[in-house]
Design a protein around this motif. Structure first.
Motif, PDB file in Angstrom:
ATOM      1  N   LEU A 207       4.577   2.890   3.555  1.00 53.68           N
ATOM      2  CA  LEU A 207       5.216   1.583   3.730  1.00 53.68           C
ATOM      3  C   LEU A 207       4.304   0.638   4.514  1.00 53.68           C
ATOM      4  CD1 LEU A 207       8.901   2.653   4.570  1.00 53.68           C
ATOM      5  CD2 LEU A 207       8.083   1.574   2.459  1.00 53.68           C
ATOM      6  N   THR A 208       3.644   1.179   5.514  1.00 49.96           N
ATOM      7  CA  THR A 208       2.739   0.351   6.318  1.00 49.96           C
ATOM      8  C   THR A 208       1.543  -0.104   5.489  1.00 49.96           C
ATOM      9  OG1 THR A 208       3.386   1.528   8.327  1.00 49.96           O
ATOM     10  CG2 THR A 208       1.332   0.281   8.401  1.00 49.96           C
ATOM     11  N   ARG A 209       1.016   0.785   4.648  1.00 42.63           N
ATOM     12  CA  ARG A 209      -0.087   0.393   3.774  1.00 42.63           C
ATOM     13  C   ARG A 209       0.346  -0.702   2.820  1.00 42.63           C
ATOM     14  NH1 ARG A 209      -2.432   6.433   2.333  1.00 42.63           N
ATOM     15  NH2 ARG A 209      -3.640   6.728   4.246  1.00 42.63           N
ATOM     16  N   TRP A 210       1.574  -0.575   2.325  1.00 39.73           N
ATOM     17  CA  TRP A 210       2.129  -1.616   1.458  1.00 39.73           C
ATOM     18  C   TRP A 210       2.200  -2.945   2.210  1.00 39.73           C
ATOM     19  CZ3 TRP A 210       7.793  -1.481  -0.817  1.00 39.73           C
ATOM     20  CH2 TRP A 210       7.928  -2.528  -1.747  1.00 39.73           C
ATOM     21  N   ALA A 211       2.696  -2.877   3.453  1.00 38.20           N
ATOM     22  CA  ALA A 211       2.778  -4.096   4.270  1.00 38.20           C
ATOM     23  C   ALA A 211       1.397  -4.695   4.495  1.00 38.20           C
ATOM     24  CB  ALA A 211       3.451  -3.780   5.606  1.00 38.20           C
ATOM     25  N   ASN A 212       0.393  -3.834   4.721  1.00 37.20           N
ATOM     26  CA  ASN A 212      -0.971  -4.330   4.941  1.00 37.20           C
ATOM     27  C   ASN A 212      -1.531  -5.015   3.701  1.00 37.20           C
ATOM     28  OD1 ASN A 212      -0.959  -3.363   7.545  1.00 37.20           O
ATOM     29  ND2 ASN A 212      -1.880  -1.400   6.989  1.00 37.20           N
ATOM     30  N   ARG A 213      -1.198  -4.446   2.525  1.00 34.13           N
ATOM     31  CA  ARG A 213      -1.652  -5.081   1.285  1.00 34.13           C
ATOM     32  C   ARG A 213      -1.039  -6.466   1.137  1.00 34.13           C
ATOM     33  NH1 ARG A 213      -1.020   0.244  -0.841  1.00 34.13           N
ATOM     34  NH2 ARG A 213       1.025  -0.279  -1.713  1.00 34.13           N
ATOM     35  N   GLU A 214       0.239  -6.585   1.489  1.00 30.37           N
ATOM     36  CA  GLU A 214       0.905  -7.887   1.403  1.00 30.37           C
ATOM     37  C   GLU A 214       0.326  -8.864   2.416  1.00 30.37           C
ATOM     38  OE1 GLU A 214       3.041  -8.846  -0.924  1.00 30.37           O
ATOM     39  OE2 GLU A 214       2.674  -6.879  -1.812  1.00 30.37           O
TER      40      GLU A 214
END
Length: 615
Positions: A207-214
């Motif tokens: 989830l954090t990686r997803w947030a970082n991509r965004e």
């Protein structure tokens, strides 16, 4: 965005730390110390507070000793952090300033021809935007702030694990204790809880990686919008105001500005809402971890396996642990973003020079005997298919006055850029006393040239500094050059003379007219006193009287020097020994003014007649 490579992350992270250490030595040790102290502060209350509570319930013996210990440790940690914080903040701000200084220094020292390429422009913009993203959250300063937070969360996790390790200690059980109580008292139960908590927390990583991509998409999307914003903001400058008002363009510009802002904000809003949604999911996952731990501690308390004070201590430690894990994972993601920003910053600073920097010293000659020659020179600008110059061959003998004329786009200014070695020829060579100018030390070669470019710049500095191109200057020489350029009387009327600030350098700065600025640029060229003088449209902004004065004194101004004079005003050629006529990027005629006029069908004669008919 591809999944980050672990080796690449640590390599870039190490490089980022090296950048910080190089900019401000001593900052990292102070940062680590501050993070450790800051993380330890709440655990003084958590641990000693629990013991105080147990002592009170047991009768109060030794409570005040623990209270004084807690007060003393809190005071010592607070005082230490207060002493470190301003020192650390000062170092961090200085390090951030060094980032801006490094970008400015690189732009001022890199090859001129690189500054005009789209690739280098993009690199520069990404380096600048990366240092400013999220209101200063990027670049060195953002990297340091997030590094402090990450280290602090790491220390909190360590302190919390040491605190909750008491859950692994067996309590004393009655012989008839229920099975569930015996299970809770086993270290395996605590180990199972820890495994379950880590398993739930692991769900935060994707989830954090997803947030970082965004967040990276928000950064990428802001670059173009901020570039457009900067372009619109440039329209607020004083010189542009005349056109905006004369043609009533304010409404059109404002409309375009608002359209750009609405588009940028709409894109930002969509991505930011998606980012906040992901972060909410991360918070829910972390809440599940906390509830699981609370349930375990509560059951042990109900079974009488831990004291009331221990319950308080474990709840505080678990809460701190869960928050530190959640925020630590988020900070690691941000550090991954920052190492990308820092990598782009480092990539811009590491941009290699494309121009060969020679080592030969230029012979110092009092007689100014420097002979320049273009030998079959052809040139086209980077990423361009069309040739700007083609097979140009000519000599610029010592001490002669040379004119360069021709229609717009004929290659005249490009000819001068090559002479000044702002660019190198694509084909052929330019020679100084028979040696390719690329073999000479670049700084020494430039010392031979005084140039007034068509798009010259007068800087927002003191007038004397503008003429001398230096903070330290010879006042007498400046006045002499101002007099030769026809600007002395105007400067003498200024309130502070050579110390007069120009433009917006200070509140009472003087605004120069176009002609006054051109005279100042000519004075700057004269002050340098180089053996080769290049004047590109030097009288374009002058009134007829000033133009006549420059022409009539031209020979005296450049006496003993090689001079190259570019102009659309054909009358200036009468003062010159040789005229080079450019057309289509090549020299189509050359000779004296009279000889070229005799060639009635030639381009020079056509240009002369076209201009002379209006006089």
């Amino acid at each position: 965005m591809k999944k980050p490579d672990r080796k690449e992350f640590f390599r870039d992270f190490q490089a980022s730390l090296q950048v910080v250490s190089a900019q401000m030595p001593g900052l990292l040790p102070v940062t680590i110390l501050k993070a450790l102290l800051n993380a330890a502060y709440p655990f003084v209350g958590i641990i000693l507070g629990a013991q105080i509570l147990d002592r009170l319930l047991a009768g109060g013996e030794g409570v005040m000793t623990l209270v004084w210990w807690m007060v003393g440790l809190n005071l010592a940690l607070s005082l230490a952090m207060r002493l470190i914080e301003p020192y650390q903040e000062n170092l961090m701000r200085k390090s951030d300033n060094m980032t801006d200084i490094a970008i400015v220094k690189k732009c001022l020292t890199m090859d001129y021809q690189q500054l005009e390429t789209q690739e280098i422009m993009d690199r520069k913009i990404r380096a600048v935007e990366g240092s400013r993203i999220s209101g200063g959250g990027g670049g060195t300063l953002g990297f340091l702030y997030d590094l402090v937070d990450t280290l602090g969360h790491g220390a909190t996790i360590l302190y919390a694990l040491l605190t909750v390790s008491r859950l692994f200690v067996r309590g004393t059980l009655a012989p008839d204790a229920p099975v569930w109580v015996r299970a809770l008292n086993s270290p395996w139960a605590a180990l199972g809880l820890l495994a379950a908590a880590l398993g739930v927390t692991a769900a935060c990583i994707p989830l954090t990686r997803w947030a970082n991509r965004e967040e990276a998409k928000v950064y990428e999307g802001s670059i173009d919008g901020n570039r457009r914003f900067g372009a619109f903001f440039g329209l607020l400058d004083y010189p542009v105001g005349k056109d905006l008002r004369t043609y009533d363009m304010s409404g059109m510009v404002l409309d375009k500005f608002l359209r750009n802002e609405r588009a940028k904000n709409s894109l930002f809003r969509k991505r930011y809402m998606r980012l906040q949604g992901i972060r909410s999911m991360i918070s829910i996952v972390n809440l599940a971890t906390v509830l699981l731990a609370y349930a375990f501690v509560g059951l042990k308390a109900m079974a009488g396996l831990i004291t009331v004070g221990a319950v308080s201590m474990q709840v505080g430690a678990i809460t701190a642990f869960a928050g530190a894990v959640s925020q630590g994972i988020e900070m690691l993601g941000k550090l991954d973003l920052h190492r990308k920003y820092m990598k782009e910053f480092a990539a811009f600073l590491d941009t290699p020079s494309e121009k060969y920097d020679g080592t030969l010293p230029v012979e110092k000659r009092d007689d100014g005997d420097y002979d320049l020659e273009f030998r079959d020179v052809s040139f086209r600008y980077p990423n361009q298919d069309q040739w700007s110059l083609r097979h140009v061959t000519c000599r610029l003998p010592k001490g002669q006055k040379l004119a360069v004329v021709g229609p717009n786009g004929a290659g005249k200014t490009t000819f001068i850029k090559l002479l000044c070695r702002l660019y190198d020829p694509t084909e052929g060579a330019i020679l100084l006393n028979g040696i390719d100018i690329r073999k000479y030390d670049y700084g020494e070669y430039l010392s031979l040239l005084s140039v007034v470019f068509q798009d010259f710049r007068i800087f927002s500095m003191k007038l004397g500094e503008n003429v001398a191109a230096s903070v330290d200057y010879n006042s007498q020489r400046v006045w002499e050059c101002l007099e030769k350029a026809g600007m002395r009387e105007r400067v003498e009327r200024m309130p502070d003379g050579l110390e007069t600030g120009l433009f917006q350098q200070k509140e009472d700065g003087i605004e120069l007219s176009g002609g006054e600025g051109q005279k100042l640029a000519i004075a700057r060229a004269l002050y340098k006193d180089a053996p080769v003088v290049v004047l590109d449209e030097p009288t374009a902004a002058l009134d007829p009287v000033s133009e006549y004065e420059i022409y009539s004194r031209f020979g005296r101004l450049v006496e003993g020097k090689t001079s190259v004079y570019i102009s659309h005003r054909m009358s200036s050629c009468r003062f010159c020994d040789v005229v080079f006529v450019f057309d289509g990027g090549t020299i189509v005629q050359q000779g004296s003014h009279e000889a070229l006029l005799d060639q009635e069908e030639g381009l020079y004669a056509q240009l002369w007649r076209a201009q002379a008919q209006y006089y």
